[in-house]
Scaffold this motif. Structure first.
Motif, PDB file in Angstrom:
ATOM      1  N   LEU A   1      67.984  67.878  45.706  1.00 55.36           N
ATOM      2  CA  LEU A   1      67.605  67.862  47.122  1.00 55.36           C
ATOM      3  C   LEU A   1      66.266  67.148  47.317  1.00 55.36           C
ATOM      4  O   LEU A   1      66.082  66.430  48.314  1.00 55.36           O
ATOM      5  CB  LEU A   1      67.523  69.292  47.651  1.00 55.36           C
ATOM      6  N   LYS A   2      65.345  67.307  46.376  1.00 56.12           N
ATOM      7  CA  LYS A   2      64.068  66.603  46.457  1.00 56.12           C
ATOM      8  C   LYS A   2      64.278  65.096  46.444  1.00 56.12           C
ATOM      9  O   LYS A   2      63.661  64.353  47.219  1.00 56.12           O
ATOM     10  CB  LYS A   2      63.168  67.029  45.298  1.00 56.12           C
ATOM     11  N   TYR A   3      65.195  64.656  45.572  1.00 52.44           N
ATOM     12  CA  TYR A   3      65.497  63.224  45.485  1.00 52.44           C
ATOM     13  C   TYR A   3      66.126  62.728  46.784  1.00 52.44           C
ATOM     14  O   TYR A   3      65.751  61.670  47.301  1.00 52.44           O
ATOM     15  CB  TYR A   3      66.439  62.966  44.310  1.00 52.44           C
ATOM     16  N   MET A   4      67.087  63.471  47.312  1.00 54.29           N
ATOM     17  CA  MET A   4      67.773  63.058  48.532  1.00 54.29           C
ATOM     18  C   MET A   4      66.806  63.003  49.712  1.00 54.29           C
ATOM     19  O   MET A   4      66.773  62.038  50.474  1.00 54.29           O
ATOM     20  CB  MET A   4      68.933  64.008  48.836  1.00 54.29           C
ATOM     21  N   MET A   5      66.008  64.038  49.879  1.00 53.56           N
ATOM     22  CA  MET A   5      65.079  64.085  51.008  1.00 53.56           C
ATOM     23  C   MET A   5      63.957  63.061  50.865  1.00 53.56           C
ATOM     24  O   MET A   5      63.428  62.556  51.860  1.00 53.56           O
ATOM     25  CB  MET A   5      64.501  65.496  51.129  1.00 53.56           C
ATOM     26  N   GLY A   6      63.619  62.730  49.631  1.00 52.44           N
ATOM     27  CA  GLY A   6      62.542  61.783  49.422  1.00 52.44           C
ATOM     28  C   GLY A   6      62.954  60.333  49.502  1.00 52.44           C
ATOM     29  O   GLY A   6      62.092  59.439  49.535  1.00 52.44           O
ATOM     30  N   ASN A   7      64.285  60.061  49.550  1.00 49.85           N
ATOM     31  CA  ASN A   7      64.751  58.676  49.545  1.00 49.85           C
ATOM     32  C   ASN A   7      65.684  58.322  50.703  1.00 49.85           C
ATOM     33  O   ASN A   7      65.893  57.137  50.962  1.00 49.85           O
ATOM     34  CB  ASN A   7      65.469  58.379  48.224  1.00 49.85           C
ATOM     35  N   ALA A   8      66.258  59.322  51.377  1.00 52.18           N
ATOM     36  CA  ALA A   8      67.176  59.049  52.491  1.00 52.18           C
ATOM     37  C   ALA A   8      66.357  58.775  53.755  1.00 52.18           C
ATOM     38  O   ALA A   8      65.927  59.702  54.441  1.00 52.18           O
ATOM     39  CB  ALA A   8      68.123  60.222  52.700  1.00 52.18           C
ATOM     40  N   LYS A   9      66.173  57.511  54.074  1.00 57.10           N
ATOM     41  CA  LYS A   9      65.252  57.122  55.136  1.00 57.10           C
ATOM     42  C   LYS A   9      65.784  57.401  56.538  1.00 57.10           C
ATOM     43  O   LYS A   9      65.000  57.521  57.484  1.00 57.10           O
ATOM     44  CB  LYS A   9      64.914  55.642  54.999  1.00 57.10           C
ATOM     45  N   ALA A  10      67.126  57.497  56.698  1.00 60.52           N
ATOM     46  CA  ALA A  10      67.707  57.732  58.026  1.00 60.52           C
ATOM     47  C   ALA A  10      68.156  59.174  58.213  1.00 60.52           C
ATOM     48  O   ALA A  10      68.775  59.514  59.225  1.00 60.52           O
ATOM     49  CB  ALA A  10      68.896  56.791  58.244  1.00 60.52           C
ATOM     50  N   LEU A  11      67.827  60.037  57.258  1.00 60.43           N
ATOM     51  CA  LEU A  11      68.321  61.417  57.274  1.00 60.43           C
ATOM     52  C   LEU A  11      67.788  62.188  58.486  1.00 60.43           C
ATOM     53  O   LEU A  11      66.594  62.203  58.766  1.00 60.43           O
ATOM     54  CB  LEU A  11      67.897  62.118  55.983  1.00 60.43           C
ATOM     55  N   LYS A  12      68.727  62.849  59.205  1.00 61.14           N
ATOM     56  CA  LYS A  12      68.359  63.637  60.382  1.00 61.14           C
ATOM     57  C   LYS A  12      68.587  65.133  60.187  1.00 61.14           C
ATOM     58  O   LYS A  12      67.844  65.947  60.740  1.00 61.14           O
ATOM     59  CB  LYS A  12      69.170  63.155  61.602  1.00 61.14           C
ATOM     60  N   THR A  13      69.632  65.492  59.418  1.00 62.46           N
ATOM     61  CA  THR A  13      69.996  66.906  59.305  1.00 62.46           C
ATOM     62  C   THR A  13      70.408  67.254  57.883  1.00 62.46           C
ATOM     63  O   THR A  13      71.186  66.523  57.263  1.00 62.46           O
ATOM     64  CB  THR A  13      71.168  67.245  60.256  1.00 62.46           C
ATOM     65  N   ILE A  14      69.899  68.376  57.398  1.00 60.82           N
ATOM     66  CA  ILE A  14      70.400  68.996  56.175  1.00 60.82           C
ATOM     67  C   ILE A  14      70.834  70.414  56.536  1.00 60.82           C
ATOM     68  O   ILE A  14      70.012  71.232  56.939  1.00 60.82           O
ATOM     69  CB  ILE A  14      69.341  69.033  55.061  1.00 60.82           C
ATOM     70  N   ASP A  15      72.123  70.673  56.429  1.00 58.90           N
ATOM     71  CA  ASP A  15      72.673  72.005  56.685  1.00 58.90           C
ATOM     72  C   ASP A  15      72.991  72.671  55.348  1.00 58.90           C
ATOM     73  O   ASP A  15      73.821  72.161  54.586  1.00 58.90           O
ATOM     74  CB  ASP A  15      73.942  71.926  57.536  1.00 58.90           C
ATOM     75  N   ILE A  16      72.353  73.795  55.073  1.00 56.18           N
ATOM     76  CA  ILE A  16      72.602  74.539  53.840  1.00 56.18           C
ATOM     77  C   ILE A  16      73.297  75.851  54.203  1.00 56.18           C
ATOM     78  O   ILE A  16      72.754  76.669  54.950  1.00 56.18           O
ATOM     79  CB  ILE A  16      71.294  74.809  53.082  1.00 56.18           C
ATOM     80  N   THR A  17      74.506  76.023  53.698  1.00 52.93           N
ATOM     81  CA  THR A  17      75.309  77.206  54.003  1.00 52.93           C
ATOM     82  C   THR A  17      75.476  78.052  52.758  1.00 52.93           C
ATOM     83  O   THR A  17      75.947  77.566  51.721  1.00 52.93           O
ATOM     84  CB  THR A  17      76.696  76.805  54.537  1.00 52.93           C
ATOM     85  N   TRP A  18      75.086  79.321  52.861  1.00 55.19           N
ATOM     86  CA  TRP A  18      75.241  80.258  51.760  1.00 55.19           C
ATOM     87  C   TRP A  18      76.600  80.940  51.839  1.00 55.19           C
ATOM     88  O   TRP A  18      76.989  81.464  52.877  1.00 55.19           O
ATOM     89  CB  TRP A  18      74.147  81.314  51.818  1.00 55.19           C
ATOM     90  N   LYS A  19      77.320  80.962  50.722  1.00 54.47           N
ATOM     91  CA  LYS A  19      78.622  81.617  50.689  1.00 54.47           C
ATOM     92  C   LYS A  19      78.571  82.991  50.032  1.00 54.47           C
ATOM     93  O   LYS A  19      79.567  83.694  49.997  1.00 54.47           O
ATOM     94  CB  LYS A  19      79.632  80.734  49.941  1.00 54.47           C
ATOM     95  N   ASN A  20      77.423  83.360  49.507  1.00 53.04           N
ATOM     96  CA  ASN A  20      77.269  84.663  48.854  1.00 53.04           C
ATOM     97  C   ASN A  20      76.153  85.431  49.559  1.00 53.04           C
ATOM     98  O   ASN A  20      74.999  85.015  49.542  1.00 53.04           O
ATOM     99  CB  ASN A  20      76.936  84.466  47.369  1.00 53.04           C
ATOM    100  N   LYS A  21      76.490  86.549  50.173  1.00 51.46           N
ATOM    101  CA  LYS A  21      75.520  87.303  50.967  1.00 51.46           C
ATOM    102  C   LYS A  21      74.763  88.357  50.152  1.00 51.46           C
ATOM    103  O   LYS A  21      73.951  89.093  50.691  1.00 51.46           O
ATOM    104  CB  LYS A  21      76.238  87.991  52.133  1.00 51.46           C
ATOM    105  N   SER A  22      75.021  88.430  48.844  1.00 50.60           N
ATOM    106  CA  SER A  22      74.431  89.502  48.044  1.00 50.60           C
ATOM    107  C   SER A  22      73.157  89.090  47.318  1.00 50.60           C
ATOM    108  O   SER A  22      72.615  89.866  46.546  1.00 50.60           O
ATOM    109  CB  SER A  22      75.457  89.981  47.011  1.00 50.60           C
ATOM    110  N   ILE A  23      72.673  87.873  47.535  1.00 50.34           N
ATOM    111  CA  ILE A  23      71.506  87.399  46.801  1.00 50.34           C
ATOM    112  C   ILE A  23      70.411  87.016  47.795  1.00 50.34           C
ATOM    113  O   ILE A  23      69.954  85.887  47.840  1.00 50.34           O
ATOM    114  CB  ILE A  23      71.873  86.223  45.881  1.00 50.34           C
ATOM    115  N   GLU A  24      69.987  87.976  48.614  1.00 52.46           N
ATOM    116  CA  GLU A  24      69.023  87.723  49.680  1.00 52.46           C
ATOM    117  C   GLU A  24      67.694  87.200  49.139  1.00 52.46           C
ATOM    118  O   GLU A  24      67.114  86.271  49.686  1.00 52.46           O
ATOM    119  CB  GLU A  24      68.792  89.011  50.484  1.00 52.46           C
ATOM    120  N   GLN A  25      67.195  87.807  48.041  1.00 58.16           N
ATOM    121  CA  GLN A  25      65.893  87.399  47.520  1.00 58.16           C
ATOM    122  C   GLN A  25      65.930  85.955  47.023  1.00 58.16           C
ATOM    123  O   GLN A  25      65.010  85.167  47.271  1.00 58.16           O
ATOM    124  CB  GLN A  25      65.477  88.336  46.376  1.00 58.16           C
ATOM    125  N   GLU A  26      67.023  85.599  46.347  1.00 58.12           N
ATOM    126  CA  GLU A  26      67.157  84.226  45.860  1.00 58.12           C
ATOM    127  C   GLU A  26      67.208  83.239  47.008  1.00 58.12           C
ATOM    128  O   GLU A  26      66.603  82.163  46.962  1.00 58.12           O
ATOM    129  CB  GLU A  26      68.419  84.095  45.000  1.00 58.12           C
TER     130      GLU A  26
END
Length: 433
Positions: free
Chosen positions: A383-408
Motif C-alpha cells: 500500500l505504501k508503494y501504491m500510494m506513493g506512486n499512483a499520481k491520479a489516485l483519488k480513493t482507497i477503500d479498505i473493507t474488513w471481512k473479519n470482525k473479530s480482530i478489532e485491535q489489529e
C-alpha cells in the motif's frame, strides 16, 4: 370487527382482480394459496397469478399437496396467463407422468419462462417445440455415469433467449441439441460435470449469444477443447478453468471473469492461451491466482490489455502477480484486490519493490478497493508503494471481512493513514462487510 378493520377489508375488496393477482404473482405459491382464507374476495384470486413459483419441495407430504395445487391451478389458467413456472424437488421422486403432463399443459398455455429442478426429469416432446418459451432453466438430479440425460426429440425453440442448464457429461446429447435449436439465444449458462472418459470438444458457434457462463468440473485428463465462435459475445464467465479455450471469434467481448483451479506444470499453456483471447476486454476478474504458484515453477507474464479499465484479482499468491497485471494494463482506472482468507495466509512471500512504476499508476489509476481478512506482513509495504506512486489516485477503500480482530484493524488503519501519498486528492475509507 372494528371500523378500522372494516375499512381495510373494504379497500382490499375494492382492488381490481388484475392488481390482486399481480401482487400474489410476486410471492411463492405456498404463500399465494394461503391468502385464500383472508376473505371471500381473496378466495380464488390465487388461481389467476401469472407466476407459478412452487419453490423447493422436500417431503412426500408436501409433494402430494403440491400435485393437487398444480393440477387445480393449471385447470383454471387461460392461454398466455402464465408467464413463469418454477418447480424444484431435486431430492424426491415425483411421478414422471405428472411432471410431463404439467409441461404439456404449460406449452398449451403458451408459457414464457420454465424453471425445473426435478429428480429424474423427463421432458415431453411438446417442450422441445414450444414457440412461446423465452427462458428455460433445467437441472435434473438422479443422473450419474450409468444414466446419461439424452434428448431424442428434434428441437425448435424459435423464441428462446435465455438457457440455464446443468448436465452430467456428454452435453452433445442434450445441451448442444437445445442450443442448435434456439436461433435467438442471447444468454447461456452451462454447468457440465465431466467424466474422465468424456473427451469430446465443446464447440460454441452461436451468432446471437451475448452472455456465456461456463462451468466444467473435470476429473482425469485435460485434453478436450472449448471452441468459442461467438462474434456478439459481450460477457464471458468461466468457473473452474480446466480446458484449453480456442477463441476463434470473441471480437465483441467487453467483460470476462475466470476462476482458476490447480493444473499440472505441463498445462501452463491453458492459462496463457485463455488470457490471450481476452486482450480486448475492458473489465477482467481473476480468482484463485494462487493456483498458478502452488504447483507451477514458472509463470509467464500476462499479455497486454490495451483498453482494460477495471481489474479484480482475488486470492493471489503474492503481490508480484498484482504488479504483473498492472504492468500489462496501461489504461487501468480501478483495481480491486481480494486478499486471502485466514487459513491461506502465505507467510513465505515478502514484498519486493519493482524497478519501474507501471504506466497506469502514473496517469490513470484512480481507485483501489482492498478487501482483506487479516494483514500480511507485506500489505503495508504494498500500500505504501501504491500510494506513493499512483499520481491520479483519488480513493482507497479498505473493507474488513473479519470482525473479530478489532485491535489489529485499529493499528493497521493508523499505519495506513500515515503513509505518504503522491496524490493530494487521495482519500482513504474503511468499511466492514
Amino acid at each position: 370487527m372494528s371500523s378500522t378493520s372494516e375499512n381495510v377489508d373494504d379497500r382490499l375488496s375494492m382492488l381490481p382482480d388484475e392488481i390482486l393477482s399481480h401482487i400474489l404473482s410476486l410471492m411463492p405459491m405456498k404463500f399465494a394459496v394461503q391468502t385464500s382464507i383472508l376473505s371471500k374476495r381473496w378466495r380464488y384470486i390465487w388461481m389467476f397469478v401469472t407466476n407459478l413459483d412452487f419453490g423447493e419441495i422436500r417431503s412426500m407430504d408436501s409433494l402430494h399437496s403440491l400435485t393437487i395445487i398444480v393440477d387445480r391451478a393449471l385447470r383454471f389458467c387461460t392461454p398466455s396467463q402464465v408467464k413463469l413456472f418454477r418447480l424444484h424437488f431435486p431430492l424426491i421422486c415425483a411421478r414422471v407422468s405428472s411432471v410431463s403432463n404439467w409441461i404439456d399443459e404449460l406449452v398449451r398455455l403458451k408459457i414464457s419462462e420454465l424453471d425445473l429442478r426435478v429428480h429424474q426429469l423427463q421432458l415431453p416432446p411438446s417442450m422441445f417445440t414450444c414457440r412461446t418459451l423465452t427462458k428455460l432453466r433445467l437441472e435434473p438430479s438422479g443422473y450419474d455415469g450409468q444414466n446419461v440425460w439424452e434428448f431424442k426429440c428434434p428441437v425448435n425453440l424459435p423464441c428462446l433467449k435465455t438457457l440455464d442448464m446443468f448436465v452430467f457429461s456428454y452435453p452433445s446429447l442434450n445441451a448442444f441439441k437445445l442450443i442448435s435449436g434456439s436461433p435467438m439465444l442471447e444468454s447461456l449458462s452451462l454447468d457440465v460435470r465431466v467424466r474422465a472418459e468424456d473427451e469430446e470438444d465443446y464447440v460454441f458457434n452461436i451468432p446471437t449469444l451475448k452472455r456465456l457462463t461456463f462451468t466444467s468440473f473435470k476429473c482425469g485428463s485435460w485434453t478436450h477443447k472449448v471452441v468459442l465462435h461467438l462474434p456478439n459475445l459481450e460477457y464471458l464467465c468461466v468457473e473452474e478453468l480446466c480446458s484449453l479455450f480456442v477463441m476463434e471469434d470473441v471480437s465483441s467481448l467487453v467483460e470476462a471473469s475466470v476462476s482458476l483451479r490447480c493444473m499440472p506444470d505441463d498445462h501452463n499453456h491453458i492459462w496463457d492461451e485463455f488470457l490471450k483471447g481476452l486482450t480486448g476486454v475492458k473489465s477482467l476478474s481473476v480468482k484463485n491466482l494462487s493456483c498458478l504458484t502452488e504447483l507451477n515453477s514458472f509463470i509467464s507474464s500476462p499479455p497486454i490489455f490495451p483498453i482494460m479499465k477495471h481489474l479484480v484479482l482475488g486470492y493471489f499468491g503474492h503481490y508480484g502477480q498484482v504488479l504483473q497485471y498492472l504492468e500489462s494494463s496501461p489504461e487501468l482506472e480501478q483495481l480491486c484486490i481480494e486478499v486471502y482468507s485466514l487459513h491461506q495466509k502465505p507467510e513465505e512471500y515478502s514484498w519486493v519493490e519493482p524497478e519501474l512504476v507501471p504506466a497506469c499508476m502514473l496517469t490513470n489509476l484512480t481507485t483501489i478497493k482492498f478487501s482483506i481478512c487479516e494483514w500480511w506482513k507485506c500489505d503495508i509495504p504494498f500500500l505504501k508503494y501504491m500510494m506513493g506512486n499512483a499520481k491520479a489516485l483519488k480513493t482507497i477503500d479498505i473493507t474488513w471481512k473479519n470482525k473479530s480482530i478489532e485491535q489489529e484493524k485499529l493499528v493497521c488503519a493508523e499505519m495506513v493513514k500515515l503513509l505518504p501519498r503522491t496524490s493530494r486528492y487521495c482519500e482513504i475509507r474503511f468499511h466492514e462487510s
